[in-house]
Each structure stands twice: as structure tokens, then as C-alpha cells.
Design an enzyme around this catalytic site. Structure first.
Site, short mmCIF file in Angstrom:
data_model
loop_
_atom_site.label_atom_id
_atom_site.label_comp_id
_atom_site.label_asym_id
_atom_site.label_seq_id
_atom_site.Cartn_x
_atom_site.Cartn_y
_atom_site.Cartn_z
N GLU A 118 -0.54 -7.26 -4.21
CA GLU A 118 -0.17 -5.89 -3.89
C GLU A 118 -0.09 -5.71 -2.37
O GLU A 118 -1.00 -6.13 -1.68
CB GLU A 118 -1.19 -4.90 -4.45
CG GLU A 118 -0.74 -3.46 -4.19
CD GLU A 118 -1.70 -2.39 -4.72
OE1 GLU A 118 -2.78 -2.74 -5.24
OE2 GLU A 118 -1.36 -1.23 -4.58
N GLY A 258 -10.59 -3.84 0.29
CA GLY A 258 -11.87 -3.81 -0.43
C GLY A 258 -11.85 -4.65 -1.69
O GLY A 258 -12.73 -5.48 -1.91
N ALA A 259 -10.83 -4.44 -2.52
CA ALA A 259 -10.76 -5.17 -3.78
C ALA A 259 -9.39 -4.93 -4.40
O ALA A 259 -8.62 -4.09 -3.92
CB ALA A 259 -11.85 -4.71 -4.74
N GLU A 261 -7.14 -4.71 -8.25
CA GLU A 261 -7.28 -4.47 -9.68
C GLU A 261 -6.40 -5.34 -10.57
O GLU A 261 -6.04 -4.91 -11.68
CB GLU A 261 -6.98 -3.00 -9.96
CG GLU A 261 -5.50 -2.58 -9.76
CD GLU A 261 -5.16 -2.02 -8.40
OE1 GLU A 261 -5.90 -2.31 -7.43
OE2 GLU A 261 -4.16 -1.29 -8.28
N GLU A 295 -11.90 -0.19 -9.22
CA GLU A 295 -10.97 -1.24 -9.69
C GLU A 295 -10.91 -1.26 -11.21
O GLU A 295 -9.86 -1.43 -11.80
CB GLU A 295 -11.38 -2.61 -9.15
CG GLU A 295 -11.51 -2.69 -7.63
CD GLU A 295 -10.31 -2.17 -6.86
OE1 GLU A 295 -9.19 -2.24 -7.37
OE2 GLU A 295 -10.52 -1.65 -5.74
N GLU A 317 -3.64 5.63 -6.68
CA GLU A 317 -4.79 5.56 -5.78
C GLU A 317 -5.51 6.91 -5.67
O GLU A 317 -6.74 6.97 -5.73
CB GLU A 317 -4.39 5.03 -4.40
CG GLU A 317 -3.91 3.57 -4.41
CD GLU A 317 -4.92 2.60 -5.01
OE1 GLU A 317 -6.11 2.95 -5.17
OE2 GLU A 317 -4.50 1.46 -5.32
N1 ARG Z 1 -5.04 -1.53 -5.04
C1 ARG Z 1 -6.12 -1.92 -4.18
C2 ARG Z 1 -7.17 -0.86 -4.32
O1 ARG Z 1 -7.79 -0.51 -5.10
C3 ARG Z 1 -5.75 -2.03 -2.75
C4 ARG Z 1 -4.91 -3.21 -2.44
C5 ARG Z 1 -4.26 -3.07 -1.13
N2 ARG Z 1 -3.94 -4.35 -0.59
C6 ARG Z 1 -3.17 -4.49 0.47
N3 ARG Z 1 -2.97 -5.68 0.90
N4 ARG Z 1 -2.60 -3.50 1.06
O2 ARG Z 1 -7.38 0.12 -3.94
ZN ZN Z 2 -7.22 1.52 -5.72
#
Ligand code: ARG
Ligand code: ZN
Length: 888
Positions: A118, A258-259, A261, A295, A317
Site C-alpha cells: 500500500e 505503523g502497520a 492490514e 489493523e 482510514e
Molecule cells: N493502511 C496502513 C494503516 O493502517 C497504512 C499503510 C501506509 N503505508 C504507506 N507506505 N504509506 O493504517
Molecule cells: Zn489504517
């Protein structure tokens, strides 16, 4: 090359199924992808795919494509004259994960391989439309050396595994849910697995598997328990159940965010999943619980229903942050959690919304999508979701969620689809509410009030939205304003006054002690009627922070003290104290500028005296003693001299510290007794919300005590070893002494670093302390830290700890000679060469440029111009720095 929301076109070719074969070798990984391509009615005959991986070969329906039959330019692959009927495209690519320091796509960390796709990392792996509205079923085969990569993981269920010649092995994974490419994940390496299980409400047995390096396995228990709490909570509060037989979490030390999903295979920054009492603070535990939940919740809000395009990022988000905030609030201390969320929003998102990178919750354009994983999309987005909840109530909100899943399960949709579900499920008009998604800037509410004939309170509310670089003139928005009234009369002091709403706002003639007013116009007059007569009525406005706005009301100090002491809404009480702090700092600043003596701040001191005595819970007491940070004070201001505001704020803290020195000592002792009583002196201590409250209060007291008497550090240094089994205490002590100029401070920090030298996460705390200190030797200590064996610019956690913290170190970053600007700009230039995403984040420390006084502004500009002049500058950093320069 910017992308615009208005240019959205439906995909011409879908990829309903994809088979991936990863052949992992020593230096490279060969990827064979087989895409089932489905032309859509709007297909024009040219298949356009995104990719930046080394392209080895292409074939359509098994026929190899000669090189002159396609073109590859700017990472865009165009294949003309493709079949009009469904066909198969084979793409073979070659990756070099060990050389990939961007931490996007397939990369190595500590010898293991991980992915981050992502938003647009999948195109670093193979060629694909790589847009979230192209969803498919993934089957992934991985083969690798068995000794180096004993663990081979991907999304979904493992459908096969076996041995291969040359000590190699393979595994195959199949994910039965169609998903966008950004949710693809792969992990290969030498990891240990900690197992547990969860039975869903309908009886599905889910295997829970947490993968870590062997030395971290002792730190996953809390994360696993958090996951189980989150899974149960989503069933009870939202009726949402997990949908696969296995849920995996992998911890990795090198991670940009942070993480992530990924379906069935979440990948986490170690900082957001590992925690034990020796190395993690209470705040760290709370963050782990929150991020694990976040997540996990994405499985429904993000994965089952995903985004049509990246402009809609807040669809998943904002909603998922709202859900994780509610989860944490239901776990413990709802009131304090809400205040913490608001404080965070104000300290970080409000400045963003008032700065050069301001953008709506649904951005209208972007150059680099990675730059839009912002506080606005996440935190303001969560406030937007919370406003639906405030208008509709829990039952109405849940009706809206049910309709949303009924309509859109398995689809890629927009923020408008979410808004329509909320509206249609409730017969509620959210037409005007759409503006929250398209207008940037923090709205301002100018409110005045007057008591009339003793039995009516007239509110006049004017709303405006400041111009932002993307938009000058804005329209009035639909804003929920939660209000109550309190008496300040002697015989009914502090009592709520039940009131009736005007007919045009409410059909019922009942009285309320609290109501949500719906603002829709630039100016409104609202009359609240009540029984009996009062002489003094204090309005409590924006209760629970019912909308992400700046509200101004000319409260007298006396009225604020009434709210602080008597309001039934904890946010409103906290806000009364915040207003007193802000006023006091502003008064100090005015005195410093004019050279007059600093004011006495009697009303504030009285309020603090009340807070110190009040029986309101330790955690609440601790947040009430939190003074607004500098970035928040800067928001919306021009011609800022950061040092004067800094001194004004420090002077206030000094006054509080010396005025209440005895009370802080007594409260500290009391909090210590309470914490020890509750923990039964358990060793090692466990995280527990109630104990955490006492520890938070102790750390606030410690900071004030050491501020009032810096010499006290000698005693602290002596007693320090006794505290050293509990990171919350260690951290609190180190923060309290971090600006202290005495030699004990350096000695304690060095001891700390020696003790934790092999714990990367704790070493980040050490680097944070070094970079945040106001001590005169800080620049030299930062230079030394850059060369510390535990430091690495390539590790995002460490780079953020040292350089991110330095960007918030007001006296040193904003040093009058510009040395702080030059230092940070230099480091950003280095990082930009291998990790543009992190460089662009760090560059946002310069967001304040246009708001600075002329001298600093030009020093900062000069550094930014140097960076911008580098032809190799990434588009990530280029976009941010360009916006800053344009605004200043
Ligand atoms: N979807 C992830 C989250 O919970 C964020 C990932 C974003 N990663 C990035 N490389 N921009 O919130
Ligand atoms: Zn998220």
C-alpha cells in the site's frame, strides 16, 4: 505529474485472478505472474499496466511478446492490440530485495524478506493496473532455501508445501477473497511463531500466529491478547466476524509506517506490536493495543469494502481510526481517551490544516500518494465519521454501517457511498455534510451568548473556514454543536439548567440538559429557553469536542473556573483549563515582547489548585495538567518568533512548578502509594489502565518537581536503579531530567543506553531523548548519536527518533543562526536517496516556514531551495518542499 480526483475513469481491464510464483535466490528473486485479464466494455485495445521492476519477459496466452510489440516508459507498460476476449498475461520480473532501501515492494530486513504494497508498492514486484478498484483472487507460490527461509507466508490459507532439490522448499497460499493489489503480502525468513486461537461467535476456529525474530518472542503476549479483545469487540459492538481460518501477524524492525492490514497477514512495525514491562511504557502498551485493533478492524473497513481510488483513502482510514478509538475507549477510561485524541488532533492535525500541505479529508489531487497518509486523512477523517455518530446516535450509526456492508461488501467504493449509506439507513439529510470531505482548513466558530429576561439564553454563532493554499473561498458546513447550560448563581452553583430547543430545531417540546445543535449557515441565532430565572448562566459549548473546529467564546476567567469544576463533560472541563493555559502563555508572550514583568496568572493558579485537590481520578488529573504544545500555539499565526513563544510557555511551566512545589511532592508520594498498593508491588509489573493513571500522574509531578529544583537530579540519580524494572518510570524520570544541564543527566542517559544497547526499540527512546533535549550540548550529542553503533539512518524508527524529534526541538531546530535548519535539511537530502517516503515526512518539519519571522523564514527557505535544486530529489520530497516554498 499530478493525479486528480476529477479525472477518475473506470478500469478498462480487470484482473479477476492472479497466480504469483516467487523464486527466492541469494541476491535476487524471480517473480512469474500470470494475470487473468478481463476486458471491460470501455476497453480501448491497449492494456496499460504499472511497474518498475526489471522486466524479463511478457507473454499473452502463452505467446511470448517481442520487444517491439509493447512500450515501457516512466514505469508505464503499454501493450497495444490485446485480445478483446479474456486472456492470460504472463509477466516475468526480477527483483533485488537486499538492495531495496525504500521499504516498499519486496525488501530485506535483517536477512528476511517482507513486502509493503500500500498504496503503490505492488508495481515494484510485477506489472499490474495496481489500483484499488482492480480486485482479484490471489494464489501465491514461494520457493526458497529451507535453512535461510524456513517460514514462507502469504495471504489466505496455506494450500500446499513440500521439499525441492538443493535443500530448498516451497509453500503455496490461496486467498479466497478478491482483493486489490495493495493488500498483497509475502514474508519469507527465519522467524519463530507464537500461537493462540480464537473462536468466533458463530463457531469458527481461527488460528492466531504471531511471527517474530527469536529474541522478540517474549514480547508478543500482550499483542496477542489485544487481538483477541479486538476480535471480540468487533463482534459485540459492530456485529463483524473474522472470515478466514488463520490470522497472521509479522513483526519487522524496518518499516515505514505503523502497520499494514494485508488480508490475513498483517505486517507490523515492531514498535506497534512488541511490548513487555521492561522495555515498553504504558503509552506503548496502549499504542500496541490500538494499532493491533486498527489493523484487525481493517479486515471489514478496508478489505471487505475497499477504496475505489486513493483519493478515498479516508473511507477506510478515517472509519478505522474512529473504530479503534471507540475500541480503546470501551477498553478503559473513555473520558481520558477522548481528551487524548483531541489533544493529539490539535497538536498535529490543526497545524497541518493551517499550513502549506493543507488538504481536504478527500484530497483533490496528489503527486505522490505516500504523502497523503496524513493526520488529516486519518485523524480529521475519524472526526468526520464521529460526527455522523453524533448526529445519528449509536443505533442510527450502526444502521448505517449495516446498510454500508449490505450494499458494498466485496466492492471498491467512495466516501460518498459511505455518506449515502448513513443517510439512507436513517432518512437523514447529509447533503451539505459532503463539504467536510472537500474543504480543507479548520473551521472557526465565533460564538457569543447573552442571558435574556433570566429565562432565555441567546447564542449567536458565526462560522468561517480559513483559506488554504488549495482553495480561497469556502461554503458554510453542517456542524454538530453539542451544548449545555450551567448555573453560576449562588443557590444553584454549577447545576445543569434543563432547556427547550427552538421549534425549528426540534419537534419535541421536552427539556434537555444537553443538545446537539445543527449549524448550517454562516451565521445563526439560537434561543434556548428554560424554566425559572437565573442571574448567571454559563454555556458549555462543543461538548465532547463534537466537531473538529476552533471555537471562540469570550468566557470570563470566572466562567471557565465554573466549567472546570462543575461541567459534567470531561472534555469541556479539560478545555476550560486549556483556555486558561493558552491565555496565560499569550499574556507571558506579550509581556516578554514589551519587556514588562510577567503576569501573576491568579485565575489559572486557582484552577490548578482545584485540579490538584480534586477527586477526579489520576489519569484525568494528569491530562488536566498538560499545557498546550508549541506547534498548537503556532497554528494560524504569522510572523512567529519560536523562541519568544517557547520562553513564554517555559515561564508558565516554571511558575506552576514553583508555586505548587509542595503539592507536587505530596501528590507524587500519594500517587506512588496508590500505584504500589494496586500493583501489590508485582514484579515484573503488568500494564493495567488504573496503575497507568497513577504512573502518568507521577510522571507529571516528577517533571514539575525537577523543573522547580534541578539540583534534585542528584537524588534521582541515586534512586534511579530501583525504578529500573518499569519503563514508564524510567522514561518519566529521563524525560524529567532531559533538559537538566548537570552532569548527572548525561551519566543517566549513558547508563540507559548501555543497559538497552541490544534493544532497538528502547534505543529509539534514547535517541529521542538526545534529540529533544534543550541542553546546550545537544547539537554535539546528536552528531555523536549519528555515529552510535545502534544508530542507522536506514531504519525509519531510528531516523524518526533522532531527526523527527530534532525537528520538534524548538530552541535547537529554530536556532537563530539557522544551524538547525541546515543540519536537518542535510540529513533529509541523504535519506531521500534511498527512502523518499521517510525523507518527505521529515521535511514537514519545515511546514512552519511561511509563518516564521522574516529572518528565520529566509534561512529556512535557503535550505529548502538547496534541496529543491537537486535534480535527483524524489517526487515525494519534491511535492512537500515545493508546497512549502510556494507558500512562503
Ligand atoms: N493502511 C496502513 C494503516 O493502517 C497504512 C499503510 C501506509 N503505508 C504507506 N507506505 N504509506 O493504517
Ligand atoms: Zn489504517
Amino acid at each position: 505529474t499530478a493525479h486528480y480526483l476529477k479525472d477518475y475513469r473506470a478500469p478498462e481491464y480487470l484482473v479477476p485472478a492472479i497466480r504469483l510464483d516467487f523464486d527466492i535466490r541469494e541476491e535476487h528473486t524471480a517473480v512469474a505472474a500470470e494475470l487473468s485479464i478481463q476486458p471491460q466494455p470501455n476497453a480501448g485495445g491497449t492494456l496499460v499496466l504499472q511497474g518498475s521492476a526489471e522486466l524479463v519477459s511478457l507473454a499473452i496466452n502463452g505467446q511470448r511478446l517481442p520487444e517491439n510489440s509493447y512500450s515501457l516508459e516512466n514505469n508505464t507498460l503499454s501493450i497495444p492490440n490485446v485480445p478483446a476476449q479474456p486472456f492470460s498475461l504472463s509477466v516475468s520480473t526480477r527483483l533485488y530485495p537486499h538492495a531495496n532501501k525504500s521499504l516498499m515492494g519486496l525488501y530485506a530486513s535483517g536477512g528476511n524478506l517482507y513486502t509493503q504494497c500500500e498504496p503503490e508498492g505492488f508495481r515494484k514486484i510485477t506489472y499490474h493496473p495496481d489500483r484499488p478498484d482492480v480486485m482479484g483472487i490471489y494464489t501465491t507460490r514461494i520457493s526458497a532455501d529451507r535453512a535461510r527461509y524456513p517460514v514462507l507466508l502469504s495471504n489466505g490459507n496455506r494450500t500446499g508445501s513440500g521439499s525441492l532439490p538443493d535443500n530448498r522448499h516451497w509453500a503455496e497460499w490461496h486467498d479466497p477473497f478478491a482483493k486489490p493489489s495493495y493488500l498483497f503480502a509475502l514474508v519469507a525468513g527465519d522467524l519463530v511463531c507464537t500461537r493462540d486461537s480464537f473462536t468466533t461467535k458463530s463457531g469458527r476456529q481461527v488460528a492466531l500466529e504471531f511471527f517474530t525474530r527469536a529474541e522478540d518472542a517474549g514480547k508478543v503476549r500482550f499483542g496477542i491478547e489485544s487481538l483477541k479483545h479486538a476480535m471480540r469487540w468487533d463482534e459485540t459492538r459492530f456485529g463483524l466476524e473474522y472470515d478466514l481460518d488463520i490470522f497472521m501477524v509479522v513483526a519487522v524492525g524496518d518499516f515505514n509506517m505503523g502497520a499494514m492490514e494485508n488480508k490475513g497477514l498483517n505486517i507490523f512495525n515492531t514498535a506497534c506490536v512488541l511490548a513487555d514491562s521492561r522495555s515498553a511504557t504504558d503509552a506503548d502498551f496502549e499504542r500496541v493495543e490500538g494499532v493491533i485493533a486498527h489493523e484487525y478492524f481493517h479486515n471489514w473497513t478496508g478489505n471487505r469494502v475497499t477504496c475505489r481510488d486513493w483519493f478515498q483513502l479516508s473511507l477506510k482510514e478515517g472509519l478505522t481510526v474512529f473504530r479503534d478509538q471507540e475500541f480503546s475507549a470501551d477498553r478503559a477510561s473513555r473520558e481520558v481517551r477522548r481528551i487524548e485524541n483531541v489533544a493529539f488532533l490539535r497538536a498535529h492535525q490543526f497545524p497541518e490544516d493551517a499550513g502549506p500541505t493543507a488538504h481536504p479529508v478527500r484530497p483533490a489531487s496528489y503527486v505522490e500518494m505516500n504523502n497523503f497518509y496524513t493526520l488529516t486523512v486519518y485523524e480529521k477523517g475519524a472526526e468526520v465519521v464521529r460526527m455522523y455518530h453524533t448526529f445519528l446516535g449509536e443505533a442510527g450509526f450502526q444502521k448505517g454501517m449495516q446498510l454500508y456492508f449490505q450494499r458494498h461488501d466485496g466492492q471498491a467504493v467512495t466516501c460518498d457511498d459511505f455518506r449515502a449509506a448513513m443517510a439512507d439507513a436513517n432518512g437523514f439529510d447529509f447533503e451539505q455534510f459532503a463539504l467536510w470531505y472537500s474543504q480543507a482548513g479548520t473551521p472557526v466558530l465565533e460564538v457569543s451568548g447573552s442571558l435574556q429576561a433570566g429565562n432565555r439564553f441567546m447564542l449567536n454563532v458565526r462560522q468561517s473556514i480559513p483559506p488554504t493554499p488549495d482553495m480561497a473561498a469556502k461554503q458554510p458546513m453542517m456542524i454538530p454543536l453539542k451544548v449545555a447550560l450551567f448555573s453560576a448563581d449562588e443557590d444553584s452553583f454549577g447545576e445543569p439548567i434543563p432547556f427547550r430547543l427552538p421549534e425549528n430545531l426540534s419537534a419535541d417540546a421536552n427539556t434537555h440538559t444537553e443538545a446537539v445543535l445543527t449549524l448550517q449557515q454562516a451565521e445563526e441565532n439560537i434561543e434556548l429557553q428554560f424554566e425559572g430565572a437565573y442571574r448567571q448562566v454559563v454555556p458549555s459549548l462543543l461538548r465532547g469536542f463534537s466537531a473538529p473546529v476552533n471555537l471562540h467564546y469570550a468566557y470570563s476567567d470566572h466562567e471557565l473556573s465554573v466549567l472546570l469544576a462543575c461541567d459534567s463533560d470531561p472534555f469541556a472541563r479539560w478545555e476550560a483549563a486549556q483556555t486558561l493555559y493558552r491565555r496565560a502563555i499569550a499574556a507571558n508572550e506579550a509581556a516578554l515582547v514589551s519587556g514588562s514583568p510577567l503576569p501573576e496568572h491568579r485565575a489559572l493558579l486557582q484552577a490548578i489548585d482545584y485540579v490538584l485537590r480534586a477527586d477526579i481520578g489520576a489519569a484525568f488529573q494528569a491530562v488536566l495538567l498538560g499545557v498546550p504544545g508549541e506547534a498548537e500555539l503556532w497554528a494560524g499565526r504569522k510572523n512567529i518568533d519560536p523562541l519568544i513563544i517557547h520562553r513564554a510557555r517555559e515561564a508558565l511551566l516554571d511558575l506552576i512548578a514553583s508555586h505548587f512545589a509542595e503539592q507536587f511532592a505530596a501528590l507524587n508520594a500519594e500517587a506512588r502509594r496508590m500505584e504500589e498498593e494496586q500493583s501489590g508491588l508485582a514484579e515484573p509489573y503488568e500494564y493495567h489502565p488504573q496503575q497507568a493513571g497513577w504512573r502518568a500522574l507521577r510522571n507529571v509531578c516528577r517533571a514539575f518537581i525537577l523543573r522547580a529544583s534541578p539540583a534534585h537530579i542528584a537524588e534521582v540519580a541515586e534512586r534511579y536503579p530501583q525504578m529500573a524494572h518499569n519503563m514508564t518510570h524510567e522514561w518519566g524520570i529521563l524525560c524529567a531530567i532531559n533538559h537538566n544541564e548537570r552532569p548527572e543527566r548525561n551519566r543517566l542517559l549513558e547508563q540507559f543506553a548501555a543497559k538497552f544497547r541490544s534493544d532497538d526499540l528502547v534505543m529509539c527512546k534514547y535517541f529521542t531523548l538526545i534529540a529533544a533535549s534543550h541542553r546546550a550540548d545537544t547539537p554535539a550529542q546528536i552528531q555523536a548519536a549519528l555515529a552510535h553503533p545502534a544508530f542507522s539512518l536506514e531504519n525509519p524508527n531510528k531516523a524518526r527518533a533522532l531527526l523527527g524529534s530534532f525537528g520538534r526541538n524548538v530552541p535547537h531546530f529554530h536556532a537563530a543562526d539557522g544551524s538547525g535548519y541546515a543540519f536537518l535539511a542535510g540529513q533529509i537530502g541523504r535519506i531521500d536517496r534511498f527512502n523518499p517516503q521517510i525523507a518527505a515526512r521529515l521535511a514537514q518539519a519545515f511546514n512552519i516556514c511561511a509563518q516564521l519571522e522574516p529572518q528565520r523564514r529566509s534561512l529556512m527557505r535557503a535550505e529548502l531551495e538547496k534541496l529543491a535544486a537537486d535534480p535527483a530529489l524524489s517526487k515525494d520530497s519534491g511535492e512537500i518542499i515545493g508546497k512549502i516554498l510556494q507558500a512562503s
